[in-house]
Write an enzyme that holds these catalytic residues in place. Structure first.
Site, PDB file in Angstrom:
ATOM      1  N   GLY A 185       0.801  -1.311   0.007  1.00 24.97           N
ATOM      2  CA  GLY A 185      -0.004  -0.139   0.103  1.00 24.97           C
ATOM      3  C   GLY A 185       0.685   1.281  -0.045  1.00 24.97           C
ATOM      4  N   GLY A 186       2.049   1.146  -0.088  1.00 25.39           N
ATOM      5  CA  GLY A 186       2.937   2.408  -0.111  1.00 25.39           C
ATOM      6  C   GLY A 186       2.573   3.423  -1.280  1.00 25.39           C
ATOM      7  CE  LYS A 187       5.529   2.323  -6.479  1.00 28.82           C
ATOM      8  NZ  LYS A 187       5.995   0.913  -5.562  1.00 28.82           N
ATOM      9  CG  ASP A 204      -1.584  -7.487  -3.856  1.00 22.80           C
ATOM     10  OD1 ASP A 204      -0.625  -6.588  -4.247  1.00 22.80           O
ATOM     11  OD2 ASP A 204      -1.398  -8.586  -3.746  1.00 22.80           O
ATOM     12  NE  ARG A 209       2.558  -7.916  -1.034  1.00 22.71           N
ATOM     13  CZ  ARG A 209       3.912  -7.367  -0.933  1.00 22.71           C
ATOM     14  NH1 ARG A 209       4.460  -7.746  -0.181  1.00 22.71           N
ATOM     15  NH2 ARG A 209       4.117  -6.510  -1.937  1.00 22.71           N
ATOM     16  CG  ASP A 237      -4.912 -13.384 -11.502  1.00 19.61           C
ATOM     17  OD1 ASP A 237      -4.469 -12.306 -12.016  1.00 19.61           O
ATOM     18  OD2 ASP A 237      -4.601 -14.436 -11.754  1.00 19.61           O
ATOM     19  N   GLY A 238      -5.549  -9.755 -10.895  1.00 21.03           N
ATOM     20  CA  GLY A 238      -5.571  -8.370 -11.796  1.00 21.03           C
ATOM     21  C   GLY A 238      -5.519  -8.758 -13.086  1.00 21.03           C
ATOM     22  CG  ASP A 255       4.516  -1.236  -7.985  1.00 20.32           C
ATOM     23  OD1 ASP A 255       5.520  -1.115  -8.494  1.00 20.32           O
ATOM     24  OD2 ASP A 255       4.539  -1.149  -6.672  1.00 20.32           O
ATOM     25  CB  CYS A 310      11.440  -2.716  -6.923  1.00 18.45           C
ATOM     26  SG  CYS A 310      10.554  -4.213  -6.322  1.00 18.45           S
TER      27      CYS A 310
HETATM   28  C1  LIG Z   1       5.651  -4.614  -6.211  1.00 16.92           C
HETATM   29  S1  LIG Z   1       4.419  -5.344  -5.074  1.00 16.92           S
HETATM   30  C2  LIG Z   1       3.262  -3.886  -4.971  1.00 16.92           C
HETATM   31  C3  LIG Z   1       3.632  -2.898  -4.132  1.00 16.92           C
HETATM   32  C4  LIG Z   1       2.729  -1.825  -3.906  1.00 16.92           C
HETATM   33  N1  LIG Z   1       2.298  -1.255  -5.026  1.00 16.92           N
HETATM   34  C5  LIG Z   1       3.273  -0.779  -2.926  1.00 16.92           C
HETATM   35  O1  LIG Z   1       3.519   0.145  -3.618  1.00 16.92           O
HETATM   36  O2  LIG Z   1       3.175  -1.008  -1.772  1.00 16.92           O
HETATM   37  C6  LIG Z   1       3.566  -6.381  -6.399  1.00 16.92           C
HETATM   38  C7  LIG Z   1       2.087  -6.977  -5.843  1.00 16.92           C
HETATM   39  O3  LIG Z   1       1.360  -7.734  -7.031  1.00 16.92           O
HETATM   40  C8  LIG Z   1       0.809  -8.635  -6.204  1.00 16.92           C
HETATM   41  N2  LIG Z   1       0.512  -9.416  -7.538  1.00 16.92           N
HETATM   42  C9  LIG Z   1       0.876 -10.659  -7.676  1.00 16.92           C
HETATM   43  N3  LIG Z   1       0.346 -11.171  -8.868  1.00 16.92           N
HETATM   44  C10 LIG Z   1      -0.819 -10.471  -8.957  1.00 16.92           C
HETATM   45  C11 LIG Z   1      -1.922 -10.624  -9.887  1.00 16.92           C
HETATM   46  N4  LIG Z   1      -1.924 -11.493 -10.626  1.00 16.92           N
HETATM   47  N5  LIG Z   1      -2.840  -9.642  -9.697  1.00 16.92           N
HETATM   48  C12 LIG Z   1      -2.985  -8.678  -9.090  1.00 16.92           C
HETATM   49  N6  LIG Z   1      -1.810  -8.623  -7.918  1.00 16.92           N
HETATM   50  C13 LIG Z   1      -0.926  -9.616  -7.928  1.00 16.92           C
HETATM   51  C14 LIG Z   1       1.670  -9.312  -5.116  1.00 16.92           C
HETATM   52  O4  LIG Z   1       1.083  -9.634  -4.121  1.00 16.92           O
HETATM   53  C15 LIG Z   1       2.218  -7.751  -4.686  1.00 16.92           C
HETATM   54  O5  LIG Z   1       1.528  -7.383  -3.477  1.00 16.92           O
END
Ligand SMILES: C[S@@+](CC[C@H](N)C(=O)[O-])C[C@H]1O[C@@H](n2cnc3c(N)ncnc32)[C@H](O)[C@@H]1O
Length: 384
Positions: A185-187, A204, A209, A237-238, A255, A310
């Site tokens: 959740g930072g962003k 997410d 998370r 699932d996005g 992200d 990242c």
């Molecule tokens: C880089 S992190 C995001 C960090 C977040 N944007 C922040 O700033 O705190 C990537 C996130 O994508 C999620 N993720 C992984 N596969 C996914 C999917 N198929 N659909 C949606 N989210 C997914 C992970 O659980 C993870 O929390």
């Protein structure tokens, strides 16, 4: 039909490269069973030494030293707490500065002194977002944030470079925003600090998370601003976003999950370089392309998307963007245009070290004197 053909083509291409790697590294079973089990952090370093030495050349040794050293944080000010001014005073007295305000002031001063027009590609910055950092070369740590009299925390600690994708997203008053991979959740919090969002949907795939994201929102955002009509949190699932909702967003942040290079070098826990996760790691670019395509579909024509990771990996960065842009056109008839972020790199060059010009997007490189990142970001506009 065309969509299926090209997606299958892409999957086959990725499978080919996976097989190639596996054949080259194949070890006879006899040896495999006695082979010493290297920690995942060592495997990550071996992999990065092989790939990034090629990719970054002479820059790699200093990036490597930065990534193996303690990371620098930034304090994202929570402007929703009544004690925000006191928090800022305390941070200033410790020698910190708001890198966003400082960079803007420095650029305006330079433009006035040199009587020049604002640089081409320079970006509007939401002045409501404030993020404090210790000066270049100063590796002091922030104290943990404390709740004010209203119970809300004064700041959120994060890699200051991860604010850049949010600034580049350039949320405008009244915008609806989708944060497709939002946990922890930072962003999301940074987007809300712009105080211009009409509606934010944070999603997410991971339940744990999203639970962390909910806790973050509770700790930073007043209850009356957290209603379902303003902030919605889901855990799906996005890649299947389209089946969820037909709403077209003004701004979309993608992200994606990636090799989280810094984490992979320093932490054994949840490390994607563990041998048991090799397949998952090799499939990351495919997952990233699918998530970016879902983000493109969710953006309204004329709307803006921001893709970020990242990681330093070109396969997870520019290659993903290039593949997704071409698949969007080919399979969905959607034109997407990557934007020049040169104005950004100029504006923030005193705080972050950016990689020399890339084909698409910008990359923040870790450095011992400014140990932020890595963060890759690419801004895209959906044309039609
Ligand atoms: C880089 S992190 C995001 C960090 C977040 N944007 C922040 O700033 O705190 C990537 C996130 O994508 C999620 N993720 C992984 N596969 C996914 C999917 N198929 N659909 C949606 N989210 C997914 C992970 O659980 C993870 O929390």
């Amino acid at each position: 039909m065309a969509a299926r053909t090209s997606t299958r083509f892409l999957i086959n291409k990725l499978k080919d490269s996976i097989c190639f790697i596996q054949k080259r590294n194949r070890v006879k079973t006899k040896w495999a069973s006695t082979r010493a089990k290297l920690p995942a952090t060592n495997l990550a370093l071996q992999h990065f030494d092989m790939v990034y030495k090629n990719h970054l050349g002479d820059l790699w040794p200093s990036v490597r030293a930065g990534m193996l050293s303690e990371q620098k944080y930034g304090a994202l000010i929570n402007s929703y707490t009544s004690g925000a001014d006191d928090v800022i005073t305390a941070l200033c007295s410790q020698g910190c500065r708001d890198f966003i305000r400082d960079s803007e002031t420095a650029e305006m001063k330079q433009e006035t002194e040199e009587l020049i027009e604002p640089a081409a590609g320079s970006s509007h910055i939401s002045s409501n977002i404030q993020c404090f950092v210790f000066p270049r070369g100063d590796i002091s740590r922030f104290r943990p944030a404390r709740p004010g009299s209203d119970g809300l925390l004064g700041y959120y600690l994060l890699d200051a470079a991860s604010i850049l994708p949010v600034l580049a997203l350039d949320v405008q008053p009244g915008d609806s925003v989708l944060d497709l991979c939002a946990g922890p959740g930072g962003k999301t919090l940074a987007i809300l600090q712009s105080q211009t969002v009409r509606f934010l949907w944070a999603n997410d795939a991971s339940g744990s998370r999203t639970a962390r994201l909910q806790r973050t929102l509770q700790s930073y955002i007043p209850k009356e601003l957290r209603g379902e009509d303003r902030i919605r949190v889901t855990s799906v699932d996005g890649r299947k976003w389209r089946t969820m909702d037909d709403h077209a967003f003004d701004r979309v942040l993608v992200d994606v999950p990636c090799t989280t290079d810094r984490h992979s070098l320093l932490e054994e826990e949840n490390n994607i370089f563990k041998r048991s996760r090799t397949k998952e790691r090799q499939k990351l670019p495919l997952l990233q392309i699918e998530l970016l395509l879902a983000g493109i579909r969710a953006t309204r024509p004329g709307g803006v998307l921001l893709y970020s990771t990242c990681s330093l990996s070109p396969l997870q960065n520019e290659c993903v963007v290039e593949q997704a842009v071409s698949l969007a056109q080919q399979d969905m008839g959607i034109a997407v245009q990557p934007q020049d972020l040169g104005g950004f790199t100029r504006l923030f060059k005193n705080t972050f070290r950016f990689a020399p010009e890339r084909a698409v997007g910008e990359l923040v490189l870790p450095h011992l004197c400014a140990n932020f990142g890595p963060i890759y970001m690419c801004k895209l506009v959906r044309l039609a």
